[in-house]
Every structure is written in C-alpha cells, then in structure tokens.
Scaffold this motif. Structure first.
Motif, PDB file in Angstrom:
ATOM      1  N   ALA A 213      47.935  24.231  16.699  1.00 40.78           N
ATOM      2  CA  ALA A 213      47.534  24.235  15.294  1.00 40.78           C
ATOM      3  C   ALA A 213      48.708  24.421  14.349  1.00 40.78           C
ATOM      4  N   MET A 214      49.854  24.803  14.891  1.00 39.63           N
ATOM      5  CA  MET A 214      51.033  25.020  14.052  1.00 39.63           C
ATOM      6  C   MET A 214      51.597  23.675  13.592  1.00 39.63           C
ATOM      7  N   PRO A 215      51.811  23.463  12.283  1.00 38.10           N
ATOM      8  CA  PRO A 215      52.392  22.203  11.828  1.00 38.10           C
ATOM      9  C   PRO A 215      53.795  21.971  12.391  1.00 38.10           C
ATOM     10  N   PHE A 216      54.701  22.904  12.161  1.00 34.92           N
ATOM     11  CA  PHE A 216      56.042  22.827  12.752  1.00 34.92           C
ATOM     12  C   PHE A 216      56.749  24.160  12.554  1.00 34.92           C
ATOM     13  N   PRO A 217      57.389  24.691  13.581  1.00 31.70           N
ATOM     14  CA  PRO A 217      57.416  24.172  14.949  1.00 31.70           C
ATOM     15  C   PRO A 217      56.061  24.321  15.626  1.00 31.70           C
ATOM     16  N   ARG A 218      55.740  23.410  16.521  1.00 37.35           N
ATOM     17  CA  ARG A 218      54.416  23.382  17.150  1.00 37.35           C
ATOM     18  C   ARG A 218      54.374  24.355  18.326  1.00 37.35           C
ATOM     19  N   ARG A 219      54.438  25.619  17.997  1.00 40.87           N
ATOM     20  CA  ARG A 219      54.414  26.697  18.985  1.00 40.87           C
ATOM     21  C   ARG A 219      54.153  28.004  18.267  1.00 40.87           C
ATOM     22  N   LEU A 220      53.852  29.029  19.038  1.00 43.02           N
ATOM     23  CA  LEU A 220      53.727  30.364  18.457  1.00 43.02           C
ATOM     24  C   LEU A 220      55.083  30.868  17.984  1.00 43.02           C
ATOM     25  N   GLY A 221      55.071  31.690  16.959  1.00 43.44           N
ATOM     26  CA  GLY A 221      56.319  32.276  16.497  1.00 43.44           C
ATOM     27  C   GLY A 221      56.894  33.227  17.531  1.00 43.44           C
ATOM     28  N   ARG A 222      58.198  33.392  17.491  1.00 44.18           N
ATOM     29  CA  ARG A 222      58.886  34.307  18.404  1.00 44.18           C
ATOM     30  C   ARG A 222      59.253  35.586  17.655  1.00 44.18           C
ATOM     31  N   PRO A 223      59.050  36.736  18.278  1.00 44.63           N
ATOM     32  CA  PRO A 223      59.401  37.987  17.610  1.00 44.63           C
ATOM     33  C   PRO A 223      60.839  38.007  17.096  1.00 44.63           C
ATOM     34  N   ASP A 224      61.757  37.349  17.778  1.00 47.92           N
ATOM     35  CA  ASP A 224      63.143  37.305  17.317  1.00 47.92           C
ATOM     36  C   ASP A 224      63.262  36.640  15.947  1.00 47.92           C
ATOM     37  N   GLU A 225      62.354  35.702  15.657  1.00 47.45           N
ATOM     38  CA  GLU A 225      62.402  35.026  14.360  1.00 47.45           C
ATOM     39  C   GLU A 225      61.972  35.966  13.237  1.00 47.45           C
ATOM     40  N   PHE A 226      61.026  36.823  13.515  1.00 51.66           N
ATOM     41  CA  PHE A 226      60.651  37.877  12.564  1.00 51.66           C
ATOM     42  C   PHE A 226      61.843  38.801  12.337  1.00 51.66           C
ATOM     43  N   ALA A 227      62.464  39.225  13.437  1.00 51.42           N
ATOM     44  CA  ALA A 227      63.602  40.141  13.339  1.00 51.42           C
ATOM     45  C   ALA A 227      64.773  39.502  12.594  1.00 51.42           C
ATOM     46  N   ASP A 228      65.003  38.211  12.805  1.00 49.96           N
ATOM     47  CA  ASP A 228      66.079  37.512  12.096  1.00 49.96           C
ATOM     48  C   ASP A 228      65.866  37.575  10.585  1.00 49.96           C
ATOM     49  N   LEU A 229      64.604  37.439  10.169  1.00 45.03           N
ATOM     50  CA  LEU A 229      64.308  37.494   8.738  1.00 45.03           C
ATOM     51  C   LEU A 229      64.554  38.902   8.188  1.00 45.03           C
TER      52      LEU A 229
END
Length: 255
Positions: A213-229
C-alpha cells in the motif's frame, strides 16, 4: 545543536523506533538513557549495548518519571535532547455486538500515548529551561514527540489511538511557541507504517499487503529512517513547531 557530548533521553527506547534512535544518538557521541517499562527488553539492551543507560520506568507516572530523570541527570548530566517514543497501538471499535467501547480501553491508550508524552515534555522542558544557552542562537535543547499519520487519516477502530496522536500533533506548535523564550525547540514526527515490534503479531500476508500500500518506497519504513530524521532535526535549528510526516506518501484508507 551538536549531538556529540550531549546527554539524551529516549522514552520507549528499548525497542522499535526508540531503540534505533538511541543507537543513532550514541553513535553520534551522545550519552544516552532510555526509559522503558519493558524490563525484559531493557535487560536484552543492557547485554548488547552496555554503553546505553537503561531505566525501568512508566513515563506516564509522575513520580516514576521524575525519579528516572533524576537518575539519568546524576549519571550523565542534564539532557538537552529528549525523544518521546513510548506508546502503544491499540484498536477497538466504538460500538460492537457486546456494546460500546469500554471507557477503560480508551483511558489506557490515553495514558500510554498522550499522558506519557505530556509528562515527559513538561518535566524535560522544566529542566532544560535552566541550562546555559549554547552557541550564537542560544539554544538550550530540543524535544521531539511521536505522533502518527493516524492523527490525520485515522481508520475504523482507531478512534482512541487517533485521538491521542492527534492531541500530540496539536500541542506541538503551542509548546514550541511557549518554550521559544527558553531556546527550546519542539517537534513532532508522524510516522506511517514502520517495521517495528508493534507489527509482529501480523501475518506475513498482512505485512506484505501493508507494504504494497506504500506509494514509494513500496515497503514498510525502517526504524533507522526515523532515527535519521531525529539526527537531522537536532542539527537544524530552524526546524521548530512542526509536525513532520514520515510516511512514503501513504494516506490511510478508511479500513
């Protein structure tokens, strides 16, 4: 603000988004304490990351959180970086064949999501307000809260959850405006679907459907991406009073 050498606190930091954030902060040179009520998760963390301080604490409880903050202060100094990740998912319909949603269900989600966040916000801000200002901007600290895209796109069964996450989003700007006089920034993140322990109970088929269901990227988010923000927002002093969606352009359907 430079992360290196600062004391940081992450609530809900023994797993999921909070754990990734704690590890990133430590990698950037912060002295990190995580507050979590899951003692087993804290024990696992202590084995693999003895360099991260763990404190068993229900952050929604006034005295417990005050004690945990005092313990962290004594061991690593006053925190200028605070990230509130503690919370639960919880899904229940307003009306079922058994009757209306029990008030206890609603109050539990309010306690674990909203009250825990507000309690950390108020106590952390009080301590930060007394610290020496840093650099030419006079910054004293940053507090990052965790809302959700359910605050905007709440689905059927998410009335209680969306209410708490909507409240966190709503208090971000007034908190930032009030704390600006002290040089304290307040932000909230509204993550979408992330691959965290909250989704562990789902079947592989359901997880695949969510990722699709994710438009892009077509995957679940990664916790590292939250941490990067989190890392970027700490360093970018112009970011303040904002709720940032981190969702790959996902808009939740009705159900």
């Amino acid at each position: 603000m430079e992360i290196d050498g600062q004391a940081a606190i992450v609530s809900g930091g023994a797993s999921g988004l909070g754990l990734a954030t704690a590890q990133h902060l430590r990698a950037c040179g912060a002295r990190v304490a995580v507050f979590d009520r899951d003692r087993e998760a804290l024990a696992r963390l202590a084995k693999v990351r003895p360099d991260i301080m763990g404190v068993a604490c229900d952050v929604a409880h006034e005295d417990a959180l005050a004690g945990a903050l005092a313990e962290a202060h004594d061991r690593q100094g006053p925190a200028r970086i605070v990230v509130a990740c503690a919370g639960i998912a919880g899904a229940a319909r307003l009306v079922t064949r058994e009757g209306p949603m029990p008030m206890a269900n609603f109050l539990q989600i309010v306690n674990d999501n909203l009250l825990s966040t507000f309690n950390l916000l108020r106590l952390a801000a009080d301590e930060m307000s007394t610290l020496e200002p840093l650099g030419r901007d006079g910054e004293r600290g940053i507090i990052i809260l965790t809302s959700s895209i359910a605050a905007y796109d709440g689905q059927i069964g998410q009335v209680a959850y969306a209410a708490t996450k909507g409240a966190i989003a709503a208090m971000t700007l007034p908190a930032a405006r009030e704390l600006a006089q002290f040089g304290i920034r307040v932000l909230s993140f509204a993550p979408g679907l992330f691959d965290t322990p909250l989704l562990d109970s789902l079947t592989p088929e359901t997880r695949h459907a969510l990722a699709a269901a994710m438009p892009f990227p077509r995957r679940l988010g990664r916790p590292d991406e939250f941490a990067d923000l989190v890392m970027h927002c700490i360093g970018n002093v112009a970011l303040n009073g904002e709720v940032i969606r981190l969702d790959g352009a996902l808009r939740l359907p009705m159900r």
